[in-house]
Design a protein around this motif. Structure first.
Motif, PDB file in Angstrom:
ATOM      1  N   MET A   1       0.851  -1.182   0.000  1.00  0.00           N
ATOM      2  CA  MET A   1       0.000   0.000   0.000  1.00  0.00           C
ATOM      3  C   MET A   1       0.890   1.235   0.000  1.00  0.00           C
ATOM      4  O   MET A   1       1.741   1.395   0.871  1.00  0.00           O
ATOM      5  CB  MET A   1      -0.914   0.009   1.243  1.00  0.00           C
ATOM      6  CG  MET A   1      -1.789   1.264   1.359  1.00  0.00           C
ATOM      7  SD  MET A   1      -2.749   1.301   2.883  1.00  0.00           S
ATOM      8  CE  MET A   1      -3.935  -0.004   2.579  1.00  0.00           C
ATOM      9  N   ILE A   2       0.662   2.095  -0.991  1.00  0.00           N
ATOM     10  CA  ILE A   2       1.366   3.365  -1.010  1.00  0.00           C
ATOM     11  C   ILE A   2       0.433   4.425  -0.440  1.00  0.00           C
ATOM     12  O   ILE A   2      -0.653   4.655  -0.969  1.00  0.00           O
ATOM     13  CB  ILE A   2       1.813   3.733  -2.437  1.00  0.00           C
ATOM     14  CG1 ILE A   2       2.722   2.641  -3.015  1.00  0.00           C
ATOM     15  CG2 ILE A   2       2.530   5.079  -2.440  1.00  0.00           C
ATOM     16  CD1 ILE A   2       3.226   2.927  -4.408  1.00  0.00           C
ATOM     17  N   GLY A   3       0.845   5.034   0.676  1.00  0.00           N
ATOM     18  CA  GLY A   3      -0.001   5.993   1.368  1.00  0.00           C
ATOM     19  C   GLY A   3      -0.948   5.271   2.311  1.00  0.00           C
ATOM     20  O   GLY A   3      -1.921   4.660   1.878  1.00  0.00           O
TER      21      GLY A   3
ATOM     22  N   TYR B   1      -3.351  10.654  -3.764  1.00  0.00           N
ATOM     23  CA  TYR B   1      -2.108  11.050  -4.419  1.00  0.00           C
ATOM     24  C   TYR B   1      -1.173   9.869  -4.684  1.00  0.00           C
ATOM     25  O   TYR B   1      -0.143  10.027  -5.332  1.00  0.00           O
ATOM     26  CB  TYR B   1      -1.387  12.123  -3.592  1.00  0.00           C
ATOM     27  CG  TYR B   1      -2.199  13.394  -3.423  1.00  0.00           C
ATOM     28  CD1 TYR B   1      -3.101  13.799  -4.403  1.00  0.00           C
ATOM     29  CD2 TYR B   1      -2.075  14.185  -2.283  1.00  0.00           C
ATOM     30  CE1 TYR B   1      -3.857  14.947  -4.249  1.00  0.00           C
ATOM     31  CE2 TYR B   1      -2.818  15.344  -2.130  1.00  0.00           C
ATOM     32  CZ  TYR B   1      -3.713  15.723  -3.108  1.00  0.00           C
ATOM     33  OH  TYR B   1      -4.463  16.866  -2.957  1.00  0.00           O
ATOM     34  N   ALA B   2      -1.551   8.706  -4.212  1.00  0.00           N
ATOM     35  CA  ALA B   2      -0.762   7.498  -4.474  1.00  0.00           C
ATOM     36  C   ALA B   2      -1.333   6.667  -5.619  1.00  0.00           C
ATOM     37  O   ALA B   2      -0.762   5.639  -5.969  1.00  0.00           O
ATOM     38  CB  ALA B   2      -0.698   6.639  -3.208  1.00  0.00           C
TER      39      ALA B   2
ATOM     40  N   LEU C   1      -1.561  -1.316  -4.158  1.00  0.00           N
ATOM     41  CA  LEU C   1      -2.754  -0.478  -4.167  1.00  0.00           C
ATOM     42  C   LEU C   1      -2.482   0.864  -3.510  1.00  0.00           C
ATOM     43  O   LEU C   1      -1.594   0.986  -2.660  1.00  0.00           O
ATOM     44  CB  LEU C   1      -3.935  -1.192  -3.494  1.00  0.00           C
ATOM     45  CG  LEU C   1      -3.826  -1.652  -2.040  1.00  0.00           C
ATOM     46  CD1 LEU C   1      -4.114  -0.509  -1.084  1.00  0.00           C
ATOM     47  CD2 LEU C   1      -4.797  -2.788  -1.781  1.00  0.00           C
ATOM     48  N   PRO C   2      -3.246   1.885  -3.891  1.00  0.00           N
ATOM     49  CA  PRO C   2      -3.117   3.193  -3.262  1.00  0.00           C
ATOM     50  C   PRO C   2      -3.983   3.295  -2.013  1.00  0.00           C
ATOM     51  O   PRO C   2      -5.158   2.916  -2.037  1.00  0.00           O
ATOM     52  CB  PRO C   2      -3.616   4.143  -4.350  1.00  0.00           C
ATOM     53  CG  PRO C   2      -4.645   3.337  -5.082  1.00  0.00           C
ATOM     54  CD  PRO C   2      -4.189   1.898  -5.020  1.00  0.00           C
TER      55      PRO C   2
ATOM     56  N   LEU D   1       0.416  -6.816   5.065  1.00  0.00           N
ATOM     57  CA  LEU D   1       0.388  -5.472   4.525  1.00  0.00           C
ATOM     58  C   LEU D   1       1.714  -4.761   4.751  1.00  0.00           C
ATOM     59  O   LEU D   1       2.169  -4.618   5.888  1.00  0.00           O
ATOM     60  CB  LEU D   1      -0.737  -4.658   5.171  1.00  0.00           C
ATOM     61  CG  LEU D   1      -0.796  -3.184   4.771  1.00  0.00           C
ATOM     62  CD1 LEU D   1      -1.120  -3.042   3.290  1.00  0.00           C
ATOM     63  CD2 LEU D   1      -1.813  -2.430   5.611  1.00  0.00           C
ATOM     64  N   CYS D   2       2.316  -4.311   3.662  1.00  0.00           N
ATOM     65  CA  CYS D   2       3.510  -3.483   3.720  1.00  0.00           C
ATOM     66  C   CYS D   2       3.131  -2.092   3.231  1.00  0.00           C
ATOM     67  O   CYS D   2       2.393  -1.953   2.254  1.00  0.00           O
ATOM     68  CB  CYS D   2       4.617  -4.063   2.834  1.00  0.00           C
ATOM     69  SG  CYS D   2       5.162  -5.708   3.361  1.00  0.00           S
TER      70      CYS D   2
END
Length: 401
Positions: A1-3, A77-78, A72-73, A20-21
């Protein structure tokens, strides 16, 4: 997960098959370090992704050591960085066309226009003069093309308001939620469309729509468009539902959607759904939890599954009506909330939160980050829901100086 998005906590915690990272901006971690030490998060690494490619380099090295199944975002903004990596690695994602359209409101307008989807008159704007040239004597909306949470979205009723509204739009901030480095924003003007508002939450797997929900929503009104309430499922009849979903399907097709969860927003004017905007991610404002309770479909879980290349078995089971309402205290310095025991004692309230401290100035509700808290309910039907909201609102009193 970005953000990081804390809304995924329930889903990740109940799925032992998931780890989850999280990849996050250093400034955002520093602003709220406790959130990143939660037990449902396996590991956190630092990388800049808000209009920056650094996070992609960090993610590539991470992926080489321990390959990911899903990217996934967590936040708007990710979206482009996350799906760009997923595309690069051959993982599930919405498709390049959908990703670009859902992160650029001006491009979305162009795509919708080509597809024949009703929407307001619009134009890109780079200056006050552009906005004045667009104005034709009727209300318009100034808005950023690539921001989120209604930040900088302002209604203008007269040409004399444009200069100050432009300044407010272009200087709007998000506090610790965006980084300190310079970010590039684009802007547009739109004709104001009046009418009730809805959103549609769609789960799509390899081009097939597996689940759709219509949510009724209310906004703050006046100059701003901050959302202050949601009810799901929305009280629409079969004819309205078919009309709305036909427009949604037309939009998804025009964007060449592949897989993902989409949150599109619409205004119903003269019986016709007009597109407001669309996101290629699950919605905020507790809407996924409202849907999970009312219909038994977990949008977060479905989101992970379709991006993992797995077709989820989504069986809609309408069992209740749910809602979230955001508080609207009067302007001034907050002293206390009286009647809070009504929220604690209500058999229908399953969650509430007060985001004000004694002595704090009540925010102006100019965007979603400015809200003062909420309560969320689950009721057997719409009549009970409306009655309980009325009872609670009568019993709550915000004391301000």
């Amino acid at each position: 997960m970005i953000g990081l998005n804390g809304g995924f906590r329930h889903m990740v915690s109940k799925r032992p098959d998931l780890e989850l990272c999280v990849l996050e901006e250093a400034e955002i971690i520093e602003a709220n370090p406790t959130a990143f030490k939660a037990p449902w998060i396996k590991e956190v690494r630092v990388g800049a992704y808000q209009q920056c490619d650094e996070a992609a380099q960090v993610a590539r090295a991470w992926h080489a050591d321990a390959p990911f199944d899903v990217v996934l975002p967590g936040m708007e903004y990710a979206v482009r960085p996350a799906y760009g990596l997923a595309r690069e690695w051959g993982l599930g994602e919405p498709g390049d066309g959908a990703t670009r359209a859902c992160t650029d409101k001006l491009l979305l307008r162009q795509v919708a226009r080509a597809a024949g989807v009703a929407q307001p008159r619009y134009a890109e704007a780079a200056s006050v003069d552009d906005a004045k040239a667009f104005f034709e004597g009727r209300p318009i909306v100034l808005k950023p093309s690539n921001r989120r949470a209604s930040v900088g979205v302002i209604r203008v009723d007269t040409i004399d308001e444009i200069k100050s509204a432009w300044r407010e739009m272009t200087t709007a901030g998000e506090g610790f939620r965006t980084v300190g480095r310079e970010l590039a924003w684009r802007y547009q003007c739109e004709e104001y469309i009046d009418g009730p508002e809805i959103s549609v939450e769609s789960v799509v797997f390899r081009g097939e729509v597996l689940f759709e929900n219509i949510t009724a929503k209310r906004t703050v009104g006046g100059r701003y468009f901050t959302e202050i309430g949601h009810v799901t499922p929305a009280p629409v009849d079969d004819r309205q539902r078919r009309l709305i979903l036909d427009k949604v399907h037309r939009l998804l097709t025009a964007m060449d959607v592949v897989s993902g969860v989409f949150h599109s927003e619409w205004r119903i004017s003269d019986g016709v759904p007009h597109l407001v905007e669309c996101a290629a991610r699950p919605p905020g404002d507790l809407i996924p939890e409202l849907i999970r309770r009312s219909q038994g479909v977990d949008l977060y879980e479905a989101f992970v599954d379709v991006l993992a290349g797995q077709r989820p078995a989504l069986r809609t089971n309408l069992r209740s009506v749910t809602a979230v309402q955001f508080f609207r205290p009067p302007a001034g310095k907050f002293v206390e909330l009286r009647g809070e025991e009504a929220l604690r004692n209500s058999p229908y309230v399953f969650d509430y939160e007060v985001n004000l401290q004694s002595g704090q100035q009540v925010p102006d509700f100019s965007n979603s980050w400015q809200r003062a808290g909420y309560f969320a309910l689950e009721c057997p039907d719409g009549a009970v829901l409306a009655s309980e909201i009325e009872v609670l609102n009568r019993g709550l009193e915000f004391i301000v100086e």
